[in-house]
Design a protein around this motif. Structure first.
Motif, PDB file in Angstrom:
ATOM      1  N   THR A 105     -24.898  37.082  -1.911  1.00 54.33           N
ATOM      2  CA  THR A 105     -25.757  37.921  -0.737  1.00 54.33           C
ATOM      3  C   THR A 105     -25.161  39.385  -0.446  1.00 54.33           C
ATOM      4  N   THR A 106     -24.185  39.605  -0.847  1.00 54.82           N
ATOM      5  CA  THR A 106     -23.347  41.021  -0.846  1.00 54.82           C
ATOM      6  C   THR A 106     -23.137  41.728  -1.785  1.00 54.82           C
ATOM      7  N   VAL A 107     -22.821  42.974  -1.766  1.00 56.36           N
ATOM      8  CA  VAL A 107     -22.621  43.993  -2.970  1.00 56.36           C
ATOM      9  C   VAL A 107     -21.627  44.855  -2.166  1.00 56.36           C
ATOM     10  N   LYS A 108     -20.356  45.208  -2.753  1.00 56.32           N
ATOM     11  CA  LYS A 108     -19.664  46.363  -2.477  1.00 56.32           C
ATOM     12  C   LYS A 108     -19.348  47.298  -3.595  1.00 56.32           C
ATOM     13  N   ARG A 109     -19.618  48.480  -2.798  1.00 57.08           N
ATOM     14  CA  ARG A 109     -19.809  49.727  -3.984  1.00 57.08           C
ATOM     15  C   ARG A 109     -18.584  50.589  -3.510  1.00 57.08           C
ATOM     16  N   LYS A 110     -18.297  51.766  -4.440  1.00 58.13           N
ATOM     17  CA  LYS A 110     -17.427  52.562  -3.911  1.00 58.13           C
ATOM     18  C   LYS A 110     -18.133  53.757  -3.438  1.00 58.13           C
ATOM     19  N   LEU A 111     -17.735  54.281  -2.292  1.00 56.71           N
ATOM     20  CA  LEU A 111     -18.251  55.554  -1.817  1.00 56.71           C
ATOM     21  C   LEU A 111     -17.900  56.794  -2.362  1.00 56.71           C
ATOM     22  N   LEU A 112     -18.992  57.619  -2.727  1.00 51.53           N
ATOM     23  CA  LEU A 112     -18.561  58.868  -3.436  1.00 51.53           C
ATOM     24  C   LEU A 112     -18.733  60.007  -2.298  1.00 51.53           C
ATOM     25  N   THR A 113     -19.146  59.652  -1.288  1.00 50.74           N
ATOM     26  CA  THR A 113     -19.192  60.561   0.057  1.00 50.74           C
ATOM     27  C   THR A 113     -18.145  60.005   1.087  1.00 50.74           C
ATOM     28  N   HIS A 114     -17.067  61.021   1.418  1.00 51.67           N
ATOM     29  CA  HIS A 114     -16.201  60.886   2.028  1.00 51.67           C
ATOM     30  C   HIS A 114     -16.496  60.242   3.451  1.00 51.67           C
ATOM     31  N   ILE A 115     -16.141  59.221   3.925  1.00 49.25           N
ATOM     32  CA  ILE A 115     -16.533  58.624   5.165  1.00 49.25           C
ATOM     33  C   ILE A 115     -15.162  58.574   6.085  1.00 49.25           C
ATOM     34  N   GLY A 116     -15.142  59.525   7.247  1.00 52.13           N
ATOM     35  CA  GLY A 116     -13.837  59.456   8.101  1.00 52.13           C
ATOM     36  C   GLY A 116     -13.781  58.195   8.743  1.00 52.13           C
ATOM     37  N   THR A 117     -12.782  58.003   9.636  1.00 46.83           N
ATOM     38  CA  THR A 117     -12.573  57.121  10.223  1.00 46.83           C
ATOM     39  C   THR A 117     -13.180  56.631  11.584  1.00 46.83           C
ATOM     40  N   GLU A 118     -13.632  57.856  12.064  1.00 43.56           N
ATOM     41  CA  GLU A 118     -14.394  57.881  13.198  1.00 43.56           C
ATOM     42  C   GLU A 118     -15.818  57.742  13.171  1.00 43.56           C
ATOM     43  N   SER A 119     -16.421  57.793  11.859  1.00 41.29           N
ATOM     44  CA  SER A 119     -17.665  57.571  11.437  1.00 41.29           C
ATOM     45  C   SER A 119     -18.296  56.251  11.716  1.00 41.29           C
ATOM     46  N   HIS A 120     -19.558  56.138  12.163  1.00 38.61           N
ATOM     47  CA  HIS A 120     -20.458  54.943  12.210  1.00 38.61           C
ATOM     48  C   HIS A 120     -21.550  55.135  11.581  1.00 38.61           C
ATOM     49  N   LEU A 121     -22.099  53.966  11.053  1.00 33.75           N
ATOM     50  CA  LEU A 121     -23.580  53.872  10.383  1.00 33.75           C
ATOM     51  C   LEU A 121     -24.225  52.861  10.889  1.00 33.75           C
ATOM     52  N   ALA A 122     -25.490  52.872  11.157  1.00 31.84           N
ATOM     53  CA  ALA A 122     -26.432  51.924  11.698  1.00 31.84           C
ATOM     54  C   ALA A 122     -26.632  50.976  10.531  1.00 31.84           C
ATOM     55  N   ALA A 123     -26.917  49.656  10.714  1.00 27.64           N
ATOM     56  CA  ALA A 123     -27.017  48.738   9.702  1.00 27.64           C
ATOM     57  C   ALA A 123     -28.215  48.972   8.801  1.00 27.64           C
ATOM     58  N   GLN A 124     -29.353  49.328   9.196  1.00 25.82           N
ATOM     59  CA  GLN A 124     -30.752  49.512   8.773  1.00 25.82           C
ATOM     60  C   GLN A 124     -30.256  50.949   7.562  1.00 25.82           C
ATOM     61  N   ALA A 125     -30.482  50.877   6.323  1.00 22.08           N
ATOM     62  CA  ALA A 125     -30.308  51.845   5.199  1.00 22.08           C
ATOM     63  C   ALA A 125     -31.426  51.788   4.193  1.00 22.08           C
ATOM     64  N   ALA A 126     -31.715  52.737   3.420  1.00 22.71           N
ATOM     65  CA  ALA A 126     -32.591  52.792   2.402  1.00 22.71           C
ATOM     66  C   ALA A 126     -31.929  53.085   1.138  1.00 22.71           C
ATOM     67  N   PHE A 127     -32.058  52.295  -0.026  1.00 24.24           N
ATOM     68  CA  PHE A 127     -31.453  52.728  -1.134  1.00 24.24           C
ATOM     69  C   PHE A 127     -32.089  53.881  -1.860  1.00 24.24           C
ATOM     70  N   SER A 128     -31.335  54.608  -2.673  1.00 29.05           N
ATOM     71  CA  SER A 128     -32.063  55.745  -3.040  1.00 29.05           C
ATOM     72  C   SER A 128     -31.698  56.091  -4.598  1.00 29.05           C
ATOM     73  N   GLY A 129     -32.393  56.523  -5.589  1.00 28.58           N
ATOM     74  CA  GLY A 129     -32.228  56.978  -6.738  1.00 28.58           C
ATOM     75  C   GLY A 129     -32.093  58.548  -7.017  1.00 28.58           C
ATOM     76  N   TRP A 130     -32.286  59.141  -5.872  1.00 28.90           N
ATOM     77  CA  TRP A 130     -32.064  60.510  -5.752  1.00 28.90           C
ATOM     78  C   TRP A 130     -30.744  60.763  -6.456  1.00 28.90           C
ATOM     79  N   TYR A 131     -29.633  60.389  -5.724  1.00 30.65           N
ATOM     80  CA  TYR A 131     -28.224  60.743  -5.820  1.00 30.65           C
ATOM     81  C   TYR A 131     -27.748  62.297  -5.047  1.00 30.65           C
ATOM     82  N   PHE A 132     -28.578  63.189  -5.874  1.00 30.67           N
ATOM     83  CA  PHE A 132     -28.487  64.591  -5.230  1.00 30.67           C
ATOM     84  C   PHE A 132     -29.785  64.902  -4.198  1.00 30.67           C
ATOM     85  N   ALA A 133     -29.226  65.221  -3.039  1.00 30.51           N
ATOM     86  CA  ALA A 133     -30.179  65.436  -2.018  1.00 30.51           C
ATOM     87  C   ALA A 133     -30.530  66.787  -1.741  1.00 30.51           C
ATOM     88  N   ARG A 134     -29.454  67.798  -1.868  1.00 32.50           N
ATOM     89  CA  ARG A 134     -29.665  69.113  -1.830  1.00 32.50           C
ATOM     90  C   ARG A 134     -29.595  69.963  -2.946  1.00 32.50           C
TER      91      ARG A 134
END
Length: 412
Positions: free
Chosen positions: A112-141
């Motif tokens: 039921t779960t998948v653990k992945r490495k984060l390649l974008t640094h997320i700080g200790t004060e960060s929070h993310l909503a549960a709903q998300a969309a998986f993307s093949g873009w990788y580069f956004a800008r």
């Protein structure tokens, strides 16, 4: 004395049903007719909704959940889906303190779960909503590629269409024009810029009507490639004015359908020297029927939806403004009309656009078409799944076709 009953003869007048029986029959017919009308109405309403969904530009739909975030280890745990389990590098559209994060390799998984490495640094004060969309873009800008680029506006029949221009390191007359797919933007194409830059080819990443960046058409709906190709044709004109003599068109998903319509219909197709298609739509009827089965839609609903999209009388309810010309968009049936060499990259496990039509086009035109078949990689995520093989396939095809600037210079 008994008189024998006369046998029934042909043409005899039948006896009438008794009034109670006749009333019951009439009631049954009325109920059945009402039920039939209700069923047909429901099928019609559902079919119209399906048809409108196909052509209406929509926002990104959440398709996975964030179940855990470890800022110390810089890992993220997601719900398990066919996409979130994929090996490779991807992106994740989120809401909260981050809008988009990059994902690395799978570290652990269960049913039921998948653990992945984060390649974008997320700080200790960060929070993310549960709903998300998986993307093949990788580069956004575009800045993330660390290559020089400029923002351009291309005058098209629909109005000024934004584009990114990545010039080759040395002036060249060989360009590639990149066309993104349905429901995405030109950021989808950023993954392909480095391989063409290494080959000395200038990249132009374009937008087209109703994609959220380019102007909106009067109807505001997709034509599935039937009209969008004219905006990409304007990009070919733009490239020629900037010195391009040979133009490669690369299309992703619906961008493949747009690229092929351009190659088949444009008066500027003489400038096109080849097409590279990633997970392309070659026959919309095949794609939509496949997706309808995934959604467990009844066959009559699919048939009615396709019929409505292709009919003049239904344009008012589908919102298309004009019928979708499915025959014209079926490139497999038009294979004999193709003139340019084509490289197709497609996963047999696409999950969204089945690869059947890509195999059929190879069978129909082996003289022009090369097909690089992937497994597991899913829809438009071939670069993410196996960047080396994906890049090598494009690189070797370009070299075999003699489409590098060195070849162009030698022939001029």
């Amino acid at each position: 004395m008994l008189v024998p009953r006369r046998a029934a003869t042909r043409g005899a007048t039948p006896q009438l049903l008794a009034p109670p029986i006749l009333a019951a029959v009439k009631t049954a017919v009325t109920v059945l007719s009402a039920a039939l009308v209700a069923v047909l109405a429901a099928l019609t309403v559902t079919s119209v909704r399906v048809a409108r969904t196909v052509v209406t530009p929509a926002g990104r739909v959440p398709d996975t959940r964030i179940l855990g975030l470890d800022t110390a280890a810089q890992t993220i745990t997601l719900s398990s889906t066919p996409d979130s389990r994929l090996p490779g590098r991807y992106g994740l559209f989120t809401t909260g303190t981050e809008q988009y994060v990059k994902l690395g390799s799978v570290l652990a998984e269960d049913a039921t779960t998948v653990k992945r490495k984060l390649l974008t640094h997320i700080g200790t004060e960060s929070h993310l909503a549960a709903q998300a969309a998986f993307s093949g873009w990788y580069f956004a800008r575009p800045e993330e590629l660390h290559l020089p680029f400029t923002s351009e506006l291309i005058g098209s029949p629909s109005g000024p269409c934004p584009a990114w221009l990545f010039p080759a390191a040395v002036d060249t007359d060989v360009w590639v024009i990149q066309v993104h797919g349905r429901g995405t933007t030109r950021s989808e194409c950023l993954r392909a810029v480095p391989v063409f830059h290494e080959l000395g080819i200038t990249s132009l990443l374009v937008s087209y009507r109703n994609d959220g960046e380019a102007p909106r058409s009067r109807a505001g709906t997709y034509a599935l490639g039937a009209t969008e190709w004219r905006d990409v044709e304007a990009a070919v004109v733009f490239a020629r004015r900037r010195g391009a003599r040979r133009v490669i068109i690369m299309g992703w998903s619906m961008g493949g359908a747009i690229a092929l319509q351009l190659a088949l219909n444009s008066p500027h197709r003489d400038a096109i020297v080849g097409l590279v298609l990633d997970s392309p739509v070659l026959d919309w009827r095949l794609v939509l029927s496949y997706q309808a089965k995934l959604l467990h839609l009844p066959s009559p609903v699919t048939g009615l939806a396709l019929g409505a999209l292709g009919a003049d009388w239904a344009t008012a309810v589908t919102g298309t403004g004009a019928p979708i010309p499915f025959d014209r968009l079926d490139v497999v049936s038009r294979a004999a009309e193709l003139e340019h060499p084509i490289l197709i990259l497609h996963s047999d496990d696409d999950g969204f656009v089945p690869s059947d039509a890509s195999h059929d086009l190879l069978t129909a035109r082996p003289d022009l078409v090369e097909l690089e078949v992937f497994e597991v990689a899913r829809h438009t995520k071939l670069w993410n799944y196996d960047q080396e093989r994906w890049s090598d396939s494009i690189r070797s095809w370009v070299l075999r076709q003699g489409l590098t600037p060195a070849h162009a210079a030698a022939e001029s």
